[in-house]
Design a protein around this motif. Structure first.
Motif, PDB file in Angstrom:
ATOM      1  N   VAL A  99       0.863  -1.183   0.000  1.00  0.00           N
ATOM      2  CA  VAL A  99       0.000   0.000   0.000  1.00  0.00           C
ATOM      3  C   VAL A  99       0.899   1.232   0.000  1.00  0.00           C
ATOM      4  O   VAL A  99       1.724   1.419   0.894  1.00  0.00           O
ATOM      5  CB  VAL A  99      -0.920   0.022   1.235  1.00  0.00           C
ATOM      6  N   ARG A 100       0.745   2.070  -1.003  1.00  0.00           N
ATOM      7  CA  ARG A 100       1.584   3.257  -1.131  1.00  0.00           C
ATOM      8  C   ARG A 100       0.809   4.471  -0.638  1.00  0.00           C
ATOM      9  O   ARG A 100      -0.355   4.673  -1.011  1.00  0.00           O
ATOM     10  CB  ARG A 100       2.022   3.458  -2.587  1.00  0.00           C
ATOM     11  N   ALA A 101       1.453   5.274   0.186  1.00  0.00           N
ATOM     12  CA  ALA A 101       0.731   6.399   0.790  1.00  0.00           C
ATOM     13  C   ALA A 101       1.703   7.494   1.220  1.00  0.00           C
ATOM     14  O   ALA A 101       2.908   7.274   1.373  1.00  0.00           O
ATOM     15  CB  ALA A 101      -0.082   5.921   1.993  1.00  0.00           C
ATOM     16  N   LEU A 102       1.149   8.675   1.401  1.00  0.00           N
ATOM     17  CA  LEU A 102       1.854   9.819   1.979  1.00  0.00           C
ATOM     18  C   LEU A 102       1.258  10.076   3.366  1.00  0.00           C
ATOM     19  O   LEU A 102       0.073   9.806   3.600  1.00  0.00           O
ATOM     20  CB  LEU A 102       1.694  11.063   1.103  1.00  0.00           C
ATOM     21  N   PHE A 103       2.067  10.615   4.269  1.00  0.00           N
ATOM     22  CA  PHE A 103       1.620  10.788   5.648  1.00  0.00           C
ATOM     23  C   PHE A 103       2.033  12.154   6.192  1.00  0.00           C
ATOM     24  O   PHE A 103       3.023  12.737   5.754  1.00  0.00           O
ATOM     25  CB  PHE A 103       2.218   9.707   6.550  1.00  0.00           C
ATOM     26  N   TYR A 128       5.513   6.381   0.531  1.00  0.00           N
ATOM     27  CA  TYR A 128       6.055   5.310   1.363  1.00  0.00           C
ATOM     28  C   TYR A 128       5.221   4.050   1.118  1.00  0.00           C
ATOM     29  O   TYR A 128       4.000   4.113   0.969  1.00  0.00           O
ATOM     30  CB  TYR A 128       5.983   5.705   2.832  1.00  0.00           C
ATOM     31  N   THR A 129       5.867   2.900   1.057  1.00  0.00           N
ATOM     32  CA  THR A 129       5.181   1.636   0.794  1.00  0.00           C
ATOM     33  C   THR A 129       5.076   0.814   2.069  1.00  0.00           C
ATOM     34  O   THR A 129       6.075   0.545   2.737  1.00  0.00           O
ATOM     35  CB  THR A 129       5.925   0.813  -0.274  1.00  0.00           C
ATOM     36  N   LEU A 130       3.853   0.438   2.418  1.00  0.00           N
ATOM     37  CA  LEU A 130       3.614  -0.436   3.562  1.00  0.00           C
ATOM     38  C   LEU A 130       3.343  -1.841   3.033  1.00  0.00           C
ATOM     39  O   LEU A 130       2.425  -2.053   2.242  1.00  0.00           O
ATOM     40  CB  LEU A 130       2.438   0.066   4.399  1.00  0.00           C
ATOM     41  N   LYS A 131       4.150  -2.795   3.459  1.00  0.00           N
ATOM     42  CA  LYS A 131       4.152  -4.123   2.862  1.00  0.00           C
ATOM     43  C   LYS A 131       2.998  -5.005   3.318  1.00  0.00           C
ATOM     44  O   LYS A 131       2.531  -5.869   2.578  1.00  0.00           O
ATOM     45  CB  LYS A 131       5.478  -4.828   3.178  1.00  0.00           C
ATOM     46  N   TYR A 132       2.541  -4.819   4.561  1.00  0.00           N
ATOM     47  CA  TYR A 132       1.550  -5.737   5.107  1.00  0.00           C
ATOM     48  C   TYR A 132       0.860  -5.071   6.304  1.00  0.00           C
ATOM     49  O   TYR A 132       1.259  -3.994   6.761  1.00  0.00           O
ATOM     50  CB  TYR A 132       2.201  -7.052   5.552  1.00  0.00           C
ATOM     51  N   ARG A 133      -0.193  -5.731   6.798  1.00  0.00           N
ATOM     52  CA  ARG A 133      -0.902  -5.228   7.972  1.00  0.00           C
ATOM     53  C   ARG A 133       0.065  -5.114   9.152  1.00  0.00           C
ATOM     54  O   ARG A 133       0.836  -6.035   9.430  1.00  0.00           O
ATOM     55  CB  ARG A 133      -2.035  -6.181   8.340  1.00  0.00           C
ATOM     56  N   TRP A 162       4.640   3.891   9.600  1.00  0.00           N
ATOM     57  CA  TRP A 162       5.471   5.031   9.229  1.00  0.00           C
ATOM     58  C   TRP A 162       5.396   6.024  10.375  1.00  0.00           C
ATOM     59  O   TRP A 162       4.327   6.267  10.935  1.00  0.00           O
ATOM     60  CB  TRP A 162       4.966   5.695   7.948  1.00  0.00           C
ATOM     61  N   GLY A 163       6.537   6.585  10.741  1.00  0.00           N
ATOM     62  CA  GLY A 163       6.501   7.579  11.813  1.00  0.00           C
ATOM     63  C   GLY A 163       7.884   7.910  12.320  1.00  0.00           C
ATOM     64  O   GLY A 163       8.883   7.758  11.602  1.00  0.00           O
ATOM     65  N   TYR A 164       7.940   8.326  13.578  1.00  0.00           N
ATOM     66  CA  TYR A 164       9.186   8.830  14.143  1.00  0.00           C
ATOM     67  C   TYR A 164       9.445   8.229  15.523  1.00  0.00           C
ATOM     68  O   TYR A 164       8.624   8.383  16.436  1.00  0.00           O
ATOM     69  CB  TYR A 164       9.138  10.358  14.257  1.00  0.00           C
ATOM     70  N   LYS A 165      10.585   7.559  15.651  1.00  0.00           N
ATOM     71  CA  LYS A 165      10.986   7.072  16.961  1.00  0.00           C
ATOM     72  C   LYS A 165      11.301   8.254  17.879  1.00  0.00           C
ATOM     73  O   LYS A 165      10.960   8.246  19.054  1.00  0.00           O
ATOM     74  CB  LYS A 165      12.215   6.171  16.837  1.00  0.00           C
ATOM     75  N   ARG A 166      11.970   9.254  17.322  1.00  0.00           N
ATOM     76  CA  ARG A 166      12.304  10.446  18.101  1.00  0.00           C
ATOM     77  C   ARG A 166      11.380  11.591  17.702  1.00  0.00           C
ATOM     78  O   ARG A 166      11.800  12.583  17.139  1.00  0.00           O
ATOM     79  CB  ARG A 166      13.766  10.812  17.884  1.00  0.00           C
TER      80      ARG A 166
END
Length: 346
Positions: free
Chosen positions: A88-92, A120-125, A129-133
């Motif tokens: 699933v390709r998406a912008l965030f 950004y491509t999300l491969k599976y459930r 995407w985000g930020y650790k810091r």
């Protein structure tokens, strides 16, 4: 003349490949931040799932950080794919809301970098995407982003979709209906008003036809007024702020956009029945406005907790809010089994 050995050229055809984003957003309010601290590194608080582009998403907030080795001094925030899907390709975009009113929000946006890096491509459930810091914890706790032990995070997702479109080469965009804006302006300008309501000394001008079309109770009141030479109506047992909100709904078909509705849970349990959503629920029942009743039920439903459920159930029963009553009873069965008998006797 055409050569006898050649067929005439066929008329040219055309098609168009369109790649675009289907956008949606979700507001996630985290109340009781100080109580969430200490939950443990790698443990998160999740928003409700929300749907954008045919997929379900959720916001994950890690009060103690996602990984201990590199970001335990930071809070982490991620957007997760919460439904089945592959590649699933998406912008965030993640926004930490400035609660001082200055609008200096902290924004992490993938939309801004889309030309540089692509979606950004999300491969599976469960892909995220985000930020650790996302924000240093010590700075966050003294910032304008934390108010009354509450954080507000806004998430925008743009799911990339592609397809062949030969029908939209020439299209005309039809905007959303603005009839509510026009009727709202009519109310604000008082143009052509033919009835005045007096509520605790405050006057509200309105239009009989509009009110009668929306409420059978108002329609009946105006029929009875035809026999009287009086275009003023005294409203008792209702506050001006409640009647103003009632007129707002009648003309605009929406709830007022203020903090009393966006954050109904800010009311303490003892004063819950005095909150604007609760009092507008009573007005909806009085003037037979089922859509307004449901809107108020939806707001009050978000405030259900162990401490408040009995109070909200009493309001639902008093003002014939069947859906809200059903949710209260379900919550009670799931969370307060031992006390259910006492609550059901309300």
């Amino acid at each position: 003349m055409h050569s006898p050995n050649k067929s005439p050229l066929a008329s040219p055809t055309s098609s168009r490949s369109v790649t675009e984003t289907v956008n949606g957003s979700h507001n996630f309010v985290i109340k009781g931040y100080s109580l969430a601290k200490g939950i443990g590194v790698g443990k998160h608080i999740a928003s409700e799932n929300f749907t954008v582009g045919g997929y379900q998403w959720a916001i994950y907030f890690y009060p103690d950080g996602k990984n201990p080795e590199d970001n335990s001094a930071y809070v982490s925030v991620f957007i997760a794919l919460a439904s089945e899907g592959t590649d699933v390709r998406a912008l965030f975009e993640l926004t930490l809301v400035d609660q001082s009113g200055d609008g200096k929000h902290k924004v992490h946006s993938h939309f801004d970098r889309s030309l540089e890096s692509g979606p950004y491509t999300l491969k599976y459930r469960g892909s995220m995407w985000g930020y650790k810091r996302f924000f240093r914890r010590t700075s966050l706790e003294t910032s304008v982003f934390l108010k009354d032990d509450c954080l507000k995070i806004n998430c925008t997702v743009g799911v990339v979709v592609s397809g062949i479109d030969s029908s939209r080469l020439h299209s005309i965009h039809v905007p959303e209906s603005d009839i509510g804006d026009h009727f709202g302006t009519l109310l604000e300008n008082e143009e052509g008003s033919d009835v005045t309501f007096i509520v605790s000394g405050e006057k509200f001008c309105a239009h009989k036809l509009v009110l009668a079309a929306r409420s059978p109770v108002f329609e009946n009141d105006f029929v009875n007024m035809m026999e009287e030479d009086n275009d003023e109506i005294l409203i008792t047992e209702m506050e001006p702020r409640v009647f103003k909100a009632l007129l707002h709904f009648i003309y605009r078909d929406t709830l007022p956009e203020d903090d009393e509705f966006l954050e109904a849970s800010s009311s303490s349990v003892p004063s819950l029945s005095d909150s604007l959503p609760a009092k507008l629920l009573a007005a909806a029942d009085k003037y037979d406005l089922p859509r307004l009743r449901l809107m108020c039920e939806s707001v009050l439903c978000k405030d259900i907790s162990v401490n408040s459920v009995s109070h909200i159930l009493a309001l639902a029963d008093l003002y014939h809010a069947a859906d809200l009553k059903s949710v209260c009873l379900k919550f009670t069965a799931e969370n307060l089994v031992g006390d259910m008998g006492d609550i059901l006797r309300l």
